[in-house]
Design an enzyme around this catalytic site. Structure first.
Site, PDB file in Angstrom:
ATOM      1  N   GLU A  49    -115.702 -22.798  15.617  1.00  0.00           N
ATOM      2  CA  GLU A  49    -116.934 -22.772  16.347  1.00  0.00           C
ATOM      3  C   GLU A  49    -117.575 -21.481  16.002  1.00  0.00           C
ATOM      4  O   GLU A  49    -117.269 -20.377  16.319  1.00  0.00           O
ATOM      5  CB  GLU A  49    -116.681 -23.235  17.631  1.00  0.00           C
ATOM      6  N   ASP A  60    -123.801 -19.611  28.936  1.00  0.00           N
ATOM      7  CA  ASP A  60    -122.559 -18.605  28.676  1.00  0.00           C
ATOM      8  C   ASP A  60    -122.779 -17.544  29.500  1.00  0.00           C
ATOM      9  O   ASP A  60    -123.765 -17.007  30.133  1.00  0.00           O
ATOM     10  CB  ASP A  60    -122.902 -17.899  27.179  1.00  0.00           C
ATOM     11  N   TYR A 175    -115.932 -32.238  23.781  1.00  0.00           N
ATOM     12  CA  TYR A 175    -115.547 -31.247  24.260  1.00  0.00           C
ATOM     13  C   TYR A 175    -115.585 -31.244  25.918  1.00  0.00           C
ATOM     14  O   TYR A 175    -116.631 -31.156  26.371  1.00  0.00           O
ATOM     15  CB  TYR A 175    -116.555 -29.970  23.687  1.00  0.00           C
TER      16      TYR A 175
END
Length: 263
Positions: A49, A60, A175
């Site tokens: 990734e 994040d 994911y």
């Protein structure tokens, strides 16, 4: 069949779980980043990734935010991220690369131009965290028409009513975000993750890979044992941020991949 599809077919035939690593393109600088990325397959990474630096990475935590800022401060752009992928592809034509980031840089470049350039650079899939299924016509469907997998995130708050919509146009793998929150904020627990992975797998034939909150070889093994594989990002990015050498970073990655592959 994309490189991602082929990789999972090979892993399934070998009875192995996947190990996926995330690194920020251009962190701490272009050349060091390129050397790390080039070394990932030999360190046991099945899928790379590659983070696309962006000024406002809302999903994040501080570790990856700082990595993106270091990359941007060093002059990293979308074009240079694709350049890094092209350089990697000169030596490795089999390891899948998933570009992970946010839509704004892609929109700014133009979707058609971006998809053509990404495909030519050897990108295999996209994770664009701020485009929900309601926006599939924007990028997801064009990406799949261009031969790129579009990988969707499922989370602990993705209930049975929402899940079919999330899975509808997803390809490559799903994911699963193991925690509620940002990257690096908490630790994943196999006891919590296992039932959720089983629930998702009952609704799709795609592999389900688990990320967020995995930071040790034991954790990678435990999470991979209840899923199709594990993703580690912040723990690796943290090593880079601490100024570890390329060799030290790759040795840490190898310990994580050994853990996941032992599942």
């Amino acid at each position: 069949m994309t490189r991602i599809d082929a990789k999972f077919a090979d892993l399934k035939a070998a009875g192995k779980k996947a190990f996926v690593s995330y690194v920020m393109a251009g962190d701490p600088d272009y050349e060091t980043s390129l050397q790390v990325v080039k070394g990932l397959p030999a360190a046991g990474v099945d899928i790379i990734e590659l983070g696309l630096p962006f000024t406002d990475p809302m999903a994040d935590g501080p570790t990856i935010q700082l990595a993106g800022q270091r990359a941007l401060d060093g002059g990293m752009t979308l074009e240079r991220t694709l350049e890094l992928a092209r350089e990697f592809r000169k030596e490795d034509d089999t390891t899948p690369i998933v570009l992970m980031g946010y839509y704004n840089p892609i929109y700014n470049r133009g979707v058609d131009t971006f998809l053509a350039d990404a495909k030519a650079a050897g990108i295999d899939g996209l994770i664009v965290v701020d485009l929900p299924p309601e926006e599939d016509e924007e990028l997801c469907i064009p990406a799949q028409a261009a031969g790129l997998n579009f990988i969707r995130l499922a989370t602990p708050t993705t209930d049975d009513k929402r899940l079919p919509r999330v899975l509808q146009n997803t390809s490559g793998f799903v994911y699963y975000v193991s925690i509620t929150g940002i990257t690096g904020a908490a630790e994943a627990e196999a006891g919590d993750v296992g039932p959720e992975v089983a629930r998702i797998k009952s609704a799709t034939d795609l592999p389900v890979i688990v990320g967020f909150g995995i930071n040790t070889p034991d954790k990678a093994r435990n999470i991979a044992s209840v899923s199709d594989g594990a993703v580690v990002g912040s723990a690796i990015v943290g090593q880079i941020g601490a100024g570890k050498s390329v060799e030290e970073v790759l040795a840490f990655v190898k310990s994580l991949s050994d853990g996941a592959h032992a599942a």
